[in-house]
Design an enzyme around this catalytic site. Structure first.
Site, mmCIF file in Angstrom:
data_model
loop_
_atom_site.group_PDB
_atom_site.id
_atom_site.type_symbol
_atom_site.label_atom_id
_atom_site.label_comp_id
_atom_site.label_asym_id
_atom_site.label_seq_id
_atom_site.Cartn_x
_atom_site.Cartn_y
_atom_site.Cartn_z
ATOM 1 N N HIS A 171 -4.187 -9.319 7.188
ATOM 2 C CA HIS A 171 -4.311 -8.059 6.442
ATOM 3 C C HIS A 171 -3.142 -7.908 5.467
ATOM 4 O O HIS A 171 -3.333 -7.701 4.257
ATOM 5 C CB HIS A 171 -4.340 -6.884 7.426
ATOM 6 N N GLU A 172 -1.936 -8.033 5.980
ATOM 7 C CA GLU A 172 -0.754 -7.847 5.116
ATOM 8 C C GLU A 172 -0.671 -8.960 4.065
ATOM 9 O O GLU A 172 -0.288 -8.710 2.921
ATOM 10 C CB GLU A 172 0.530 -7.779 5.957
ATOM 11 N N GLU A 176 -6.010 -1.821 -0.565
ATOM 12 C CA GLU A 176 -6.613 -1.971 0.757
ATOM 13 C C GLU A 176 -7.862 -2.861 0.689
ATOM 14 O O GLU A 176 -8.197 -3.534 1.650
ATOM 15 C CB GLU A 176 -6.928 -0.588 1.338
ATOM 16 N N HIS A 203 -2.663 -7.990 1.130
ATOM 17 C CA HIS A 203 -1.918 -7.088 0.238
ATOM 18 C C HIS A 203 -0.962 -7.904 -0.631
ATOM 19 O O HIS A 203 -0.854 -7.688 -1.838
ATOM 20 C CB HIS A 203 -1.082 -6.093 1.049
HETATM 21 MG MG MG Z 1 -3.184 -1.940 4.517
#
Ligand code: MG
Length: 499
Positions: free
Chosen positions: A267-268, A297, A271
Site C-alpha cells: 500500500h505505502e 489513495e 503511494h
Molecule cells: Mg494510504
C-alpha cells in the site's frame, strides 16, 4: 524547472526556501515516527511548530502573494505553470481566510482532543471525549464559514482534502455504492462463500525478520529503486516524501496475520511510486506531489488490492512466502488467495476487507454531513453509529472503542478526510478497467513479474503530472471518467461472485 515567463521564475526562486522548510518538516516527521528517542518529544514539538510558523510567514509575505497575484493575470502559461499558480493560490487563500486566533484554537483543540481521545478509547468512554469533540466541531464550523462554500458547509471541509469535492458528488457516490455493496456482502454470506470462511493462516506467529526479508523481496519484484526509496518500521505505516528522489515508507510487524505486513508495505509503496514517477522537472516546485488524497489513495489501493490481492500476483509471490513464512510451506496458492481476500463484516475500519471497507466510510460520511448540516448533535453520534453499523454491516458495536472511538481523525479535526479513502477505491477500479483494455498481456505480465508496462501506463496517465491538474480535471483528461462507482462494483462482483 525553467519557465519562459520571468514572473514564474521569480515565483519558483521565492518558493525554494518554502520548499526547503517543507523538506525539513517532512524529514522531522519521518524521524519522529521511526528513530527519534522518546525523550526528544518536547524539543521536536517546538522545532516543528516554529518551522510551520516560518513556512506560513514566507507563504503569506507581501512579495510572494504579489507575485502569485500577478501570475494569475498572465495569459499563455503552460499547464505546469498554471498548476503552480493554482496550487499556490489555493494554499495562500486557505491560510489567509482563517484568522490567527482560529488557527491557534484549532491547534490547541487538536493537541488536547487527541490526548483525551487516546485515553477515552482505552477506557471505551465516549462521554469523556464528547466535550472535546464538540469544541473541535464548533471550531471546524467557524473554519468552514471563513473558507466559504456554495451549498453545504461540509463542502468547505471536503475541498481542503479533495479539491472541488462536494456533498452533491458524494451523495451520488454512496447512493449507488452502498446498496450494491450491501447486496454483494449478503450474497457472499448467505451462500457461505469460501471467501467468508475463517482462515487459520492469520493465527500463527511469524518471524518478523523473515517477513521483513519477504517485504524487501516483493519490493525488488516490483522494481523499487533503493537509491531513491527506503523502508523502515513504525506502528502506523505511512509514506513521507522529502523530494522526488528521497521517498520513504514504513511498514509494521505485529507478529501474527502476516498479510497485514505485506499489504501495508505494498500500500505505502503504491503511494511512493506516484511521487517516484513524477516528472523530474517538477522538482522543488509546489506541484511535485500527487493531485489529491483520493488520487494518491487510488495508487496505493490499486497495487495493494487490485494487483497484489489478485490471483496472478499471489501465484507469483507464493514461492517467496513459502520460503520466509515457515507455517505456509504446505499451503496452496488457492489457500493463500483466500487468506488474502477473506471477507468479514466487522467493527474496525482499518482491518476491513475490500468488500466491506466502503460501508465503514459510508457511515462516517453520513455522520460528518449531518454534523455540519446541523442535523445531528454530538451526544447522538454513538447511537447513530451503532444503528447504522447494524443496518449496513449487520454487526452492532457493544462498546465505543470498537465503534465511534476507533479512529483518530475526528480528534485531530480531520473532518472531510474519510471520503477520500472511498474515492481512492473507486478510482483504482477505473484504472484497472482502462488498463486491461490498453495492455495486451495484463494478467500474464503480473503472473510473470513483469511490471514495466503497468508502471509506464501509470506514469503516463497519472504520475508524471504531479498536482498540475485538479483531481476532477486529471480524471477527465486521463481516464475520461469522474468519481464513478460502477467500475468498483463490477470489480467486486467479478472477483467475489464470479459474475
Ligand atoms: Mg494510504
Amino acid at each position: 524547472m525553467k519557465c519562459d515567463n520571468p514572473v514564474m521564475n521569480q515565483i519558483l526562486n521565492a518558493y525554494k526556501p518554502i520548499w526547503s522548510l517543507k523538506h525539513a518538516i517532512s524529514l522531522m516527521g519521518w524521524d519522529f515516527e521511526t528513530y527519534m528517542p522518546r525523550g526528544g518529544i518536547e524539543e521536536r514539538g517546538v522545532a516543528d511548530s516554529q518551522l510551520h510558523i516560518l513556512h506560513k510567514d514566507l507563504l503569506l509575505s507581501k512579495d510572494f502573494i504579489g507575485l502569485v497575484e500577478s501570475a494569475k493575470k498572465l495569459e499563455s502559461l503552460g499547464d505546469f505553470e498554471k498548476g503552480i499558480v493554482r496550487v499556490l493560490d489555493r494554499e495562500i487563500s486557505k491560510e489567509i481566510r482563517i484568522p490567527q486566533e482560529l488557527t491557534e484554537a484549532e491547534s490547541l483543540a487538536r493537541i488536547r482532543g487527541n490526548m483525551i481521545w487516546r485515553e477515552a478509547r482505552t477506557k471505551s468512554d465516549f462521554k469523556m471525549f464528547e466535550p472535546y469533540l464538540k469544541n473541535m466541531i464548533e471550531i471546524k464550523k467557524q473554519i468552514a464559514e471563513k473558507r466559504g462554500y456554495e451549498k453545504h458547509p461540509y463542502d468547505a471541509l471536503l475541498d481542503t482534502f479533495e479539491e472541488q469535492l462536494t456533498v452533491n458528488d458524494l451523495d451520488k457516490v454512496f447512493g449507488t455504492l452502498t446498496p450494491r455493496v450491501q447486496k454483494i456482502l449478503k450474497t457472499l454470506v448467505d451462500s457461505n462463500s469460501p471467501f467468508c470462511k475463517e482462515n487459520k493462516l492469520g493465527k500463527s506467529k511469524y518471524d518478523a525478520k523473515k517477513v521483513d526479508q519477504l517485504n524487501h523481496d516483493i519490493l525488488t519484484l516490483l522494481q523499487y529503486d533503493m537509491k531513491r526509496f527506503r523502508m523502515d518500521e513504525s506502528t502506523h505505516p505511512f509514506t513521507e516524501t522529502m523530494g522526488l528522489n528521497d521517498i520513504r515508507i514504513t511498514t509494521r510487524y505485529e507478529g501474527t496475520d502476516f498479510k497485514k505486513s505485506i499489504f501495508s508495505t505494498i500500500h505505502e509503496a503504491g503511494h511512493a511510486l506516484y511521487n517516484l514517477q513524477c516528472d523530474q522537472s517538477l522538482s522543488f516546485t509546489p506541484i511535485e506531489g500527487g493531485s489529491s488524497l483520493g488520487l494518491h489513495e487510488s495508487q496505493s489501493r490499486y497495487w495493494e488490492n487490485i494487483v497484489c490481492r489478485g490471483l496472478p500476483f499471489v501465484q507469483l509471490i507464493a514461492p517467496l512466502i513459502r520460503e520466509q513464512v515457515d507455517f505456509t510451506n504446505q499451503t496452496t496458492d488457492e489457500e493463500l488467495y483466500l487468506y488474502f481476500n477473506n471477507v468479514k463484516a466487522d467493527y474496525i475500519r482499518v482491518d476491513a476487507d475490500e468488500v466491506t471497507y466502503n460501508l465503514h466510510i459510508a457511515i462516517r460520511y453520513e455522520i460528518e454531513k449531518k454534523i455540519f448540516g446541523d442535523d445531528l448533535r454530538v451526544n447522538e453520534i454513538p447511537e447513530f453509529w451503532n444503528e447504522r453499523m447494524e443496518q449496513l454491516l449487520g454487526v452492532r458495536p457493544t462498546k465505543d472503542s470498537e465503534g465511534v472511538l476507533q479512529d483518530t481523525h475526528w480528534s485531530s479535526g480531520l473532518f472531510g478526510y474519510f471520503p477520500t479513502y472511498t474515492l481512492g477505491n473507486l478510482i483504482s477500479a477505473i484504472i484497472a478497467s482502462k488498463m486491461r483494455k490498453d495492455l495486451d498481456n495484463y494478467e500474464e505480465d503480473i503472473k510473470n513479474g513483469n511490471f514495466d508496462t503497468i508502471r509506464e501506463w501509470l506514469r503516463l496517465k497519472i504520475h508524471r503530472y504531479g498536482s498540475a491538474y485538479a483531481p476532477k480535471v486529471l480524471l477527465n483528461n486521463s481516464l475520461n471518467e469522474g468519481y464513478n462507482p460502477d467500475y468498483f462494483v463490477t470489480y467486486l462482483e467479478t472477483k467475489y461472485l464470479g459474475s
